[in-house]
Design an enzyme around this catalytic site. Structure first.
Site, PDB file in Angstrom:
ATOM      1  N   HIS A  66     -37.397 -22.815  14.251  1.00  0.00           N
ATOM      2  CA  HIS A  66     -35.945 -22.712  14.357  1.00  0.00           C
ATOM      3  C   HIS A  66     -35.448 -22.662  15.798  1.00  0.00           C
ATOM      4  O   HIS A  66     -34.246 -22.525  16.024  1.00  0.00           O
ATOM      5  CB  HIS A  66     -35.454 -21.474  13.599  1.00  0.00           C
ATOM      6  CG  HIS A  66     -35.600 -21.592  12.118  1.00  0.00           C
ATOM      7  ND1 HIS A  66     -34.914 -22.510  11.371  1.00  0.00           N
ATOM      8  CD2 HIS A  66     -36.389 -20.912  11.247  1.00  0.00           C
ATOM      9  CE1 HIS A  66     -35.245 -22.391  10.092  1.00  0.00           C
ATOM     10  NE2 HIS A  66     -36.142 -21.423   9.991  1.00  0.00           N
ATOM     11  N   SER A 123       0.829  -1.202   0.000  1.00  0.00           N
ATOM     12  CA  SER A 123       0.000   0.000   0.000  1.00  0.00           C
ATOM     13  C   SER A 123       0.860   1.247   0.000  1.00  0.00           C
ATOM     14  O   SER A 123       1.918   1.288   0.619  1.00  0.00           O
ATOM     15  CB  SER A 123      -0.918   0.022   1.228  1.00  0.00           C
ATOM     16  OG  SER A 123      -1.660   1.232   1.267  1.00  0.00           O
ATOM     17  N   GLU A 154      -9.832   1.703   4.226  1.00  0.00           N
ATOM     18  CA  GLU A 154      -9.608   2.851   3.330  1.00  0.00           C
ATOM     19  C   GLU A 154     -10.922   3.329   2.710  1.00  0.00           C
ATOM     20  O   GLU A 154     -11.196   4.535   2.656  1.00  0.00           O
ATOM     21  CB  GLU A 154      -8.615   2.434   2.244  1.00  0.00           C
ATOM     22  CG  GLU A 154      -8.282   3.489   1.219  1.00  0.00           C
ATOM     23  CD  GLU A 154      -7.361   2.924   0.142  1.00  0.00           C
ATOM     24  OE1 GLU A 154      -7.640   3.158  -1.048  1.00  0.00           O
ATOM     25  OE2 GLU A 154      -6.375   2.244   0.497  1.00  0.00           O
ATOM     26  N   LYS A 207      -4.067  -6.964   3.616  1.00  0.00           N
ATOM     27  CA  LYS A 207      -4.148  -5.855   2.657  1.00  0.00           C
ATOM     28  C   LYS A 207      -5.596  -5.591   2.258  1.00  0.00           C
ATOM     29  O   LYS A 207      -6.014  -4.439   2.076  1.00  0.00           O
ATOM     30  CB  LYS A 207      -3.312  -6.169   1.420  1.00  0.00           C
ATOM     31  CG  LYS A 207      -3.391  -5.113   0.302  1.00  0.00           C
ATOM     32  CD  LYS A 207      -3.070  -3.717   0.801  1.00  0.00           C
ATOM     33  CE  LYS A 207      -2.857  -2.684  -0.290  1.00  0.00           C
ATOM     34  NZ  LYS A 207      -3.592  -2.741  -1.499  1.00  0.00           N
ATOM     35  N   HIS A 217      -7.093  -3.655   5.028  1.00  0.00           N
ATOM     36  CA  HIS A 217      -6.561  -2.292   4.894  1.00  0.00           C
ATOM     37  C   HIS A 217      -7.390  -1.505   3.887  1.00  0.00           C
ATOM     38  O   HIS A 217      -7.811  -0.370   4.144  1.00  0.00           O
ATOM     39  CB  HIS A 217      -5.096  -2.351   4.453  1.00  0.00           C
ATOM     40  CG  HIS A 217      -4.537  -1.040   3.961  1.00  0.00           C
ATOM     41  ND1 HIS A 217      -4.857  -0.512   2.724  1.00  0.00           N
ATOM     42  CD2 HIS A 217      -3.690  -0.151   4.538  1.00  0.00           C
ATOM     43  CE1 HIS A 217      -4.233   0.636   2.562  1.00  0.00           C
ATOM     44  NE2 HIS A 217      -3.515   0.882   3.651  1.00  0.00           N
ATOM     45  N   ASN A 218      -7.637  -2.101   2.729  1.00  0.00           N
ATOM     46  CA  ASN A 218      -8.377  -1.396   1.686  1.00  0.00           C
ATOM     47  C   ASN A 218      -9.834  -1.174   2.079  1.00  0.00           C
ATOM     48  O   ASN A 218     -10.437  -0.164   1.710  1.00  0.00           O
ATOM     49  CB  ASN A 218      -8.292  -2.166   0.368  1.00  0.00           C
ATOM     50  CG  ASN A 218      -6.952  -1.973  -0.314  1.00  0.00           C
ATOM     51  OD1 ASN A 218      -5.955  -1.665   0.333  1.00  0.00           O
ATOM     52  ND2 ASN A 218      -6.917  -2.153  -1.618  1.00  0.00           N
TER      53      ASN A 218
END
Length: 491
Positions: A460, A134, A196, A189, A192-193
């Site tokens: 359920h 990055s 971002e 990564k 990270h993005n």
């Protein structure tokens, strides 16, 4: 010049070219390769006669000669488009590789592809590393954040290069260290993005409130972001936002930001983060909101029609008795929301690490992001400190420092979201962050109604407040049903 190079780099687009220059500037002899087909036929020659002229590079368009030019065991780094091109290049390399050679993918590959490639090459005696990188063009040239993972046997051999070319934090520590096995480097990564994406959307929403609610012009907004960058909000994205707001358009002389169409693109890593958050049951709703907002921004014509159709009133707050927001309040709203964005990302990494046995060191990852990368922020040092002091910290916001920061920002955070809502200005990321926080700190949620509905129509089952956890019950809600219940499981 030595006969064999230290490392080979495949792909001379923006990131590859600048990484090659970074490596050479730091004392390494680099072989570079780019395929010589179509529009790319002259890429290597142009580089060797241009930015690479007179420097320690060897240029190739023949793959076999490129591989032969590298010192054994070879270190070969790919900086190419993610997906099928990576597999094609690997297959092209294999006939020329030997046991112990190292293949590094520095692109934005999906971590699952990296996991598969590591296993595939390991069977052939080749070590694969998926390295998240990055920092964009500037970072690649002057020092990126590097997040390598995969075959740990490769780390000792690639560390001298990676730690030298990586960005350095204020204490001089390289923003590069081994992340973990398999596809963990590209997973980190990816997160990270995702952060971002969230960070960028939050800043955009702060800009929009400055402009439309506080009535600030571009110079005043640029000055505000500049001041914020000197304090708690100090970060790369806040810094460049100030610069963007002041930038003039060469064609018109006006501010360029005012001439940019409000439609945003995306390349997939934000979407992958959201998909993986669903897979690992780690809420990433702020980042999901940022991803969806980019998709909605692309529907420009639809938004124009809807805007004309509804013609909402943007001046509705005066009659509602709320205080007006201030620039200081907006600062606190952005700060608290950013903390939520990072907290969500770290929870996702923590959960994935547990399930996949990666043993991710969250404190180390926070340190990797202190310089070079797009989400570098001052408070990453505090995040690192939090995970160092409590290695099994369940949630970042439970750390004493961040708890106090959130408490102080909370009134302003709520006010900014409320005022924007009353004035009909969208705050998807601010609102998502605040609602996540409210849910996180709620000892009770309305999920009892959800579970009752699931049991009513699908048998359920449910747990009871007056029974031990993991004891499940089914109710015959209508009097006509049976006692058979569905299997209990969570996806």
């Amino acid at each position: 010049m030595k006969q064999l190079s230290d490392i080979g780099l495949i792909g001379l687009a923006v990131m590859g070219e600048n990484l090659a220059l970074n490596m050479e500037r730091n004392g390494f002899f680099v072989s570079v390769y780019n395929r010589a087909e179509g529009a790319e036929a002259e890429v290597v020659e142009r580089f060797m006669q241009g930015r690479g002229a007179g420097k320690r590079f060897a240029g190739f368009t023949d793959l076999s000669k490129f591989v032969a030019s590298i010192e054994r065991p070879r270190r070969i780094m790919m900086m190419i488009r993610a997906g099928k091109p990576v597999d094609l290049v690997i297959e092209g390399l294999l006939p020329y590789l030997e046991a112990g050679d190292i293949v590094i993918d520095g692109g934005n590959s999906n971590w699952e592809d990296s996991e598969r490639r590591e296993a595939y090459l390991r069977e052939r005696g080749i070590y694969f590393v998926g390295a998240g990188i990055s920092g964009g063009e500037e970072g690649a040239l002057n020092g990126p954040s590097i997040m390598p993972g995969g075959a740990v046997e490769a780390w000792e051999r690639i560390a001298p290069i990676f730690t030298r070319i990586a960005a350095k934090a204020e204490d001089g520590t390289p923003c590069c260290s081994w992340v973990g096995a398999g596809g963990s480097g590209h997973f980190v990564k990816m997160v990270h993005n995702g952060i971002e994406y969230g960070d960028m959307q939050l800043i955009a929403e702060a800009y929009w409130q400055m402009k439309h609610i506080l009535g600030m012009d571009n110079e005043a907004m640029a000055e505000a972001f500049g001041r914020w960058n000197e304090g708690k909000l100090s970060s790369y994205l806040v810094e460049i936002s100030s610069q963007i707001l002041r930038h003039r358009d060469a064609a018109t002389g006006g501010y360029l930001i005012d001439h940019i169409l409000d439609t945003a693109g995306q390349k997939g890593t934000g979407k992958w983060s959201v998909i993986n958050s669903l897979e690992y049951g780690a809420p990433l709703n702020l980042i999901a909101s940022a991803v969806y907002e980019r998709s909605l921004s692309a529907a420009k014509e639809l938004r124009l029609r809807a805007s004309a159709h509804f013609a909402l009133d943007h001046h509705a707050s005066a009659a509602n008795g709320l205080p007006e927001i201030t620039l200081e309040a907006l600062h606190d709203c952005l700060y608290a929301s950013k903390l939520v964005s990072y907290a969500q990302g770290f929870v996702l990494m923590q959960q994935a690490s547990r399930e996949r046995g990666w043993g991710l060191d969250l404190a180390s990852i926070a340190r990797l992001w202190r310089a070079g990368c797009i989400i570098r922020s001052r408070f990453l040092s505090e995040i690192s400190r939090a995970y160092e002091e409590t290695t099994q910290l369940e949630h970042l916001l439970l750390d004493d420092y961040f708890s106090e920061e959130i408490k102080q920002a909370l009134p302003a955070w709520r006010l900014c979201v409320a005022q924007a809502t009353l004035r009909a200005y969208p705050t998807p990321a601010f609102s998502s962050a605040l609602n996540y926080f409210h849910s996180l700190v709620s000892g009770q949620l309305p999920a009892n109604m959800l579970q009752a509905q699931r049991d009513y129509f699908g048998a359920h089952t449910f747990e009871r407040t007056d029974a031990p956890r993991s004891t499940f019950f089914h109710e015959n809600w209508t009097g006509f049903g049976g006692n058979t219940s569905s299997t209990t499981y969570s996806v």
